[in-house]
Motif scaffolding. Structure first.
Motif, PDB file in Angstrom:
ATOM      1  N   ILE A  95     -21.483 -88.500 -45.037  1.00  0.00           N
ATOM      2  CA  ILE A  95     -22.344 -87.924 -46.075  1.00  0.00           C
ATOM      3  C   ILE A  95     -22.679 -86.473 -45.760  1.00  0.00           C
ATOM      4  O   ILE A  95     -22.624 -85.601 -46.636  1.00  0.00           O
ATOM      5  CB  ILE A  95     -23.636 -88.767 -46.219  1.00  0.00           C
ATOM      6  N   ALA A  96     -22.975 -86.214 -44.502  1.00  0.00           N
ATOM      7  CA  ALA A  96     -23.289 -84.839 -44.104  1.00  0.00           C
ATOM      8  C   ALA A  96     -22.103 -83.925 -44.371  1.00  0.00           C
ATOM      9  O   ALA A  96     -22.262 -82.816 -44.911  1.00  0.00           O
ATOM     10  CB  ALA A  96     -23.676 -84.805 -42.632  1.00  0.00           C
ATOM     11  N   LEU A  98     -19.767 -84.346 -46.562  1.00  0.00           N
ATOM     12  CA  LEU A  98     -19.613 -84.174 -48.005  1.00  0.00           C
ATOM     13  C   LEU A  98     -20.615 -83.161 -48.546  1.00  0.00           C
ATOM     14  O   LEU A  98     -20.273 -82.320 -49.380  1.00  0.00           O
ATOM     15  CB  LEU A  98     -19.815 -85.519 -48.713  1.00  0.00           C
ATOM     16  N   LYS A  99     -21.835 -83.262 -48.072  1.00  0.00           N
ATOM     17  CA  LYS A  99     -22.863 -82.340 -48.578  1.00  0.00           C
ATOM     18  C   LYS A  99     -22.617 -80.921 -48.110  1.00  0.00           C
ATOM     19  O   LYS A  99     -22.906 -79.962 -48.838  1.00  0.00           O
ATOM     20  CB  LYS A  99     -24.249 -82.829 -48.133  1.00  0.00           C
ATOM     21  N   LYS A 101     -19.765 -79.556 -47.680  1.00  0.00           N
ATOM     22  CA  LYS A 101     -18.629 -78.996 -48.405  1.00  0.00           C
ATOM     23  C   LYS A 101     -19.000 -78.576 -49.828  1.00  0.00           C
ATOM     24  O   LYS A 101     -18.311 -77.815 -50.467  1.00  0.00           O
ATOM     25  CB  LYS A 101     -17.507 -80.041 -48.453  1.00  0.00           C
ATOM     26  N   LYS A 102     -20.082 -79.101 -50.306  1.00  0.00           N
ATOM     27  CA  LYS A 102     -20.425 -78.845 -51.710  1.00  0.00           C
ATOM     28  C   LYS A 102     -20.983 -77.439 -51.943  1.00  0.00           C
ATOM     29  O   LYS A 102     -21.650 -76.878 -51.130  1.00  0.00           O
ATOM     30  CB  LYS A 102     -21.414 -79.901 -52.216  1.00  0.00           C
TER      31      LYS A 102
ATOM     32  N   SER B  24     -14.395 -83.506 -52.170  1.00  0.00           N
ATOM     33  CA  SER B  24     -14.526 -82.367 -51.260  1.00  0.00           C
ATOM     34  C   SER B  24     -13.483 -81.282 -51.522  1.00  0.00           C
ATOM     35  O   SER B  24     -13.499 -80.240 -50.895  1.00  0.00           O
ATOM     36  CB  SER B  24     -14.462 -82.838 -49.816  1.00  0.00           C
ATOM     37  N   GLU B  85     -21.630 -89.174 -56.714  1.00  0.00           N
ATOM     38  CA  GLU B  85     -22.850 -88.532 -56.223  1.00  0.00           C
ATOM     39  C   GLU B  85     -24.008 -89.532 -56.163  1.00  0.00           C
ATOM     40  O   GLU B  85     -24.766 -89.583 -55.187  1.00  0.00           O
ATOM     41  CB  GLU B  85     -23.216 -87.364 -57.142  1.00  0.00           C
ATOM     42  N   ILE B  88     -23.472 -91.835 -53.198  1.00  0.00           N
ATOM     43  CA  ILE B  88     -23.795 -91.168 -51.927  1.00  0.00           C
ATOM     44  C   ILE B  88     -25.306 -91.020 -51.776  1.00  0.00           C
ATOM     45  O   ILE B  88     -25.862 -91.243 -50.687  1.00  0.00           O
ATOM     46  CB  ILE B  88     -23.106 -89.781 -51.875  1.00  0.00           C
ATOM     47  N   GLU B  89     -25.967 -90.691 -52.874  1.00  0.00           N
ATOM     48  CA  GLU B  89     -27.423 -90.544 -52.833  1.00  0.00           C
ATOM     49  C   GLU B  89     -28.083 -91.863 -52.444  1.00  0.00           C
ATOM     50  O   GLU B  89     -29.010 -91.909 -51.638  1.00  0.00           O
ATOM     51  CB  GLU B  89     -27.912 -90.070 -54.208  1.00  0.00           C
ATOM     52  N   ASP B  92     -27.530 -92.547 -48.832  1.00  0.00           N
ATOM     53  CA  ASP B  92     -28.327 -91.627 -48.032  1.00  0.00           C
ATOM     54  C   ASP B  92     -29.776 -92.101 -47.948  1.00  0.00           C
ATOM     55  O   ASP B  92     -30.397 -92.075 -46.885  1.00  0.00           O
ATOM     56  CB  ASP B  92     -28.246 -90.231 -48.672  1.00  0.00           C
TER      57      ASP B  92
END
Lengths: 102, 102
Positions: A95-96, A98-99, A101-102, B24, B85, B88-89, B92
């Motif tokens: 997840i980290a 992915l975030k 890269k955004k 990504s 998204e 993933i949220e 998380d």
DNA sequence: TTTTTATAGTTTGTAATACAAACTAGTTTA
DNA sequence: TAAACTAGTTTGTATTACAAACTATAAAAA
């Protein structure tokens, strides 16, 4: 991409829920009935999934009585806690990434 | 416990990898061959999983040519990006809840 | 030219499995 | 004593993840 090889036993949604439930309990312990209610699963499905977790030695199951009523205690093993933590860590990193890269 | 209802189509490990890969990418786009190589999947499995994602309208697939070679372009749709998204949220938040409890 | 090999995928078959319905066994209530 | 409840397990089924086998075309080799 950092794509971890997620533990198949843990990844299954029903089992992930069971493990999350157990891991967040102070004593890593719950009962069949509590799991069934709080996760809103059928007894049949819960029973099957617990068997899979037990075969992997991620939980152990002890049958006791409360008075005259049978009572099944489900406890996360050390091995299970470790595997679960590793799984969560792997997800967290993914997840980290992915975030980032955004 | 805050246990989200994770999207079944996305949760499957192979598809999660595919979506992570697409998400990504700067243009949310990749090719069949690139996915196959970078995810180290068999062509058969990738083809099947892409069909599932396509049926859910999470990706679309366009067949083109590069010179005379067929070339399959896989693109994450807006719907897919949104669902991913959200997934993933949800993960998380679950992880955060687990870590808080520890 | 005709094999052979490579590329780019799809279809088919199978073994695994998630899940619920049906069942078991004992207990309490009417 | 029968009916209903509690606490689970076993069995059956429909889904599905995955790989092997297949299709189709193109390039290279013989």
């Amino acid at each position: 991409m950092n794509l971890p090889d997620l533990d198949k036993v843990i990844h299954e949604r029903a089992r992930l829920r069971v493990l999350a439930c157990l891991a967040s309990h102070p004593r890593h312990t719950s009962s069949f009935t509590e799991l069934k209610e709080s996760l809103d699963m059928t007894a049949g499905n819960l029973s099957s999934q617990l068997s899979v977790l037990e075969d992997s030695e991620y939980i152990n199951i002890e049958k006791k009585f409360h008075g005259k009523k049978p009572f099944t205690e489900v406890r996360l093993t050390d091995k299970g806690a470790e595997a679960f933590e590793k799984y969560i860590e792997a997800l967290d990193q993914m997840i980290a990434a992915l975030k980032a890269k955004k």
